[in-house]
Design an enzyme around this catalytic site. Sequence first.
Site, PDB file in Angstrom:
ATOM      1  N   THR A 159       0.838  -1.217   0.000  1.00  0.00           N
ATOM      2  CA  THR A 159       0.000   0.000   0.000  1.00  0.00           C
ATOM      3  C   THR A 159       0.868   1.261   0.000  1.00  0.00           C
ATOM      4  OG1 THR A 159      -1.695  -1.184   1.234  1.00  0.00           O
ATOM      5  CG2 THR A 159      -1.815   1.213   1.277  1.00  0.00           C
ATOM      6  N   VAL A 160       1.773   1.375   0.960  1.00  0.00           N
ATOM      7  CA  VAL A 160       2.543   2.618   1.101  1.00  0.00           C
ATOM      8  C   VAL A 160       3.586   2.737  -0.012  1.00  0.00           C
ATOM      9  CG1 VAL A 160       3.921   4.027   2.660  1.00  0.00           C
ATOM     10  CG2 VAL A 160       2.171   2.526   3.601  1.00  0.00           C
ATOM     11  N   ARG A 180       8.886  -9.227  -1.487  1.00  0.00           N
ATOM     12  CA  ARG A 180       8.974 -10.606  -1.015  1.00  0.00           C
ATOM     13  C   ARG A 180       8.754 -11.556  -2.181  1.00  0.00           C
ATOM     14  NH1 ARG A 180       5.058 -11.017   3.787  1.00  0.00           N
ATOM     15  NH2 ARG A 180       3.892  -9.964   2.177  1.00  0.00           N
ATOM     16  N   GLU A 238       8.177  10.415   9.695  1.00  0.00           N
ATOM     17  CA  GLU A 238       6.912  11.163   9.812  1.00  0.00           C
ATOM     18  C   GLU A 238       5.685  10.274   9.623  1.00  0.00           C
ATOM     19  OE1 GLU A 238       6.288  14.816  10.385  1.00  0.00           O
ATOM     20  OE2 GLU A 238       4.532  13.613  10.859  1.00  0.00           O
ATOM     21  N   ILE A 281      -0.809  13.244   8.475  1.00  0.00           N
ATOM     22  CA  ILE A 281      -0.768  14.438   9.341  1.00  0.00           C
ATOM     23  C   ILE A 281       0.686  14.717   9.764  1.00  0.00           C
ATOM     24  CG2 ILE A 281      -1.558  15.458  11.513  1.00  0.00           C
ATOM     25  CD1 ILE A 281      -3.949  13.551  11.483  1.00  0.00           C
ATOM     26  N   GLU A 309      -2.993  -3.045   9.107  1.00  0.00           N
ATOM     27  CA  GLU A 309      -1.666  -3.670   9.092  1.00  0.00           C
ATOM     28  C   GLU A 309      -1.793  -5.074   8.509  1.00  0.00           C
ATOM     29  OE1 GLU A 309       1.202  -1.916  10.219  1.00  0.00           O
ATOM     30  OE2 GLU A 309      -0.351  -0.397  10.105  1.00  0.00           O
ATOM     31  N   ASP A 320      -1.113  -0.747  17.513  1.00  0.00           N
ATOM     32  CA  ASP A 320      -0.641   0.271  16.572  1.00  0.00           C
ATOM     33  C   ASP A 320      -0.795   1.673  17.191  1.00  0.00           C
ATOM     34  OD1 ASP A 320      -0.148   0.902  13.468  1.00  0.00           O
ATOM     35  OD2 ASP A 320      -1.732   2.230  14.177  1.00  0.00           O
ATOM     36  N   LYS A 334       2.200   4.491  18.325  1.00  0.00           N
ATOM     37  CA  LYS A 334       2.178   5.897  17.915  1.00  0.00           C
ATOM     38  C   LYS A 334       2.220   6.815  19.138  1.00  0.00           C
ATOM     39  CE  LYS A 334      -0.233   4.794  13.635  1.00  0.00           C
ATOM     40  NZ  LYS A 334      -1.532   4.456  13.052  1.00  0.00           N
ATOM     41  N   GLY A 392      -3.701   4.886   4.531  1.00  0.00           N
ATOM     42  CA  GLY A 392      -4.004   4.816   3.101  1.00  0.00           C
ATOM     43  C   GLY A 392      -2.802   5.186   2.252  1.00  0.00           C
TER      44      GLY A 392
END
Length: 433
Positions: free
Chosen positions: A17-18, A49, A133, A140, A194, A205, A209, A306
């Site tokens: 995703t990222v 992978r 970040e 954000i 995740e 998670d 944070k 996202g």
Amino acid sequence: MEVIMKKVKIALLGLGTVGKGIFNILKTNNEEITKRAGYDIEIAKILVRDKNKNRDIDVDENIITTNFEEVLYDESIDIIVEVIGGLQPAYEYVISALKNKKHVVTANKLLIASKGDELISIANEEGVSLYYEASVAGGIPIIHSIKESLTANKIEEIIGIMNGTTNYILSKMTEEGLSYETALKEAQAKGYAEADPTSDVGGYDALYKLRILTSLAFGCSVDIDKIYREGIESIKPIDIDYAKEFGFTIKLLSMVKEKSGALEMRVHPTMIPSTHPLANVNDSFNAIFVKGNAVGELMYYGRGAGELPTGSAVVGDIISILRNGLNNSIIAKKEDDCSNIEVSSMEKTKSEYYIRLSVKDEPGVLSKVSTILGENDVSIFSVIQKGKSKEFVPLVFVTHKTYEGNIKKSIDSIKKLPVVNKIESLIRVENLK
Ligand code: NAP
Ligand code: HSE
């Protein structure tokens, strides 16, 4: 005169995703990014992978590899971006990258929350930068803000919704009546969760944070095992309905505040007034309140998960490294020795409580339960008892503010009452103003 643009090669570890978000942002916003960074950024290698996986992006197959050493020992690569997730092999890869004088950007909260201090030391020793970040609240810019813009303040409190998946699930259950299972599946399909969603729904998670923000805001590396954590797995539609009746909305909140020299830190589902701005943060959005002694209250709001929001934070970090100069590093601050800072035990924290019991439908039950609450110094704010049944009926209380220790003692006695079938639910209530 023709301007010759400098080139920089980077590598991605991960193209999920990222990774895809980063790839797409670098492509779509290439012109602006090149101008702002002062470099033409080329993705020279991508570690995955499974090389044969079908990927819905137009990527040159020749740059995809499953061999980390091909990335590590490529001297033309200056920046490595870790978006694999999990502790291993990400931890090992990031250490190797830093020791090979590569700047590193990561979105991995587990890695930073549990190994951040060690990684910062290595980056400082090697004279390279470590940016993260995207590890808190997706798009954000909360880390930059706390690290750079709020340094004039003594931070007193941070409270917020820091997990997109659970916020998506809770808001879909509340607004659209979706089941927990369906909402979780949707969050996974949208790329918010995740790889193992237990990390999201179990509150881990959000805890990672909170730990990262606490270390930046309070200068303290708190052991993650000392932070109280509860997930949303046991929240039932009936609790959401009762919450509405009381004028509350259920959110997974992460909180840290300094009180008499100790840090109160906790992550748990919380009923908050439906009129409060945090109650209206829905879908995958996150929102974080920060209170500083000079600036007062600030609220940060945006997409917490996202592809593109997270990619935005990662690419911003890459640009920061380039603007700073590849031969320089941002010396990251090592945390102070916080061995003398206490993390308050939950027994000493104060809250209001929502308690849902299933009880026998017979006279005197309410008085037996209220007597126990009274004996433990717990005062009742509101009670609802509905329905008639030969079996059990729900009995619901909301209490006034009291110590968690008093509630625990009450619950221990209440569950022994022969008229009580089960303690169905216990949710903290924060009457946020
Ligand atoms: P993901 O979709 O599961 O993607 C993980 C990627 O890493 C995949 O490309 C996978 O390869 C690769 N990978 C996994 N194990 C590997 C290994 N042992 N060696 C090499 N490559 C490996 O994960 P994601 O959602 O992008 O999340 C990545 C990181 O960003 C995590 O730390 C997460 O917490 C963080 N993050 C995610 C979000 C979000 O909204 N998703 C937001 C903020 C932060 P294959 O493609 O071949 O399977
Ligand atoms: N799984 C995380 C979330 C991704 O849902 O918030 C963003 O950190």
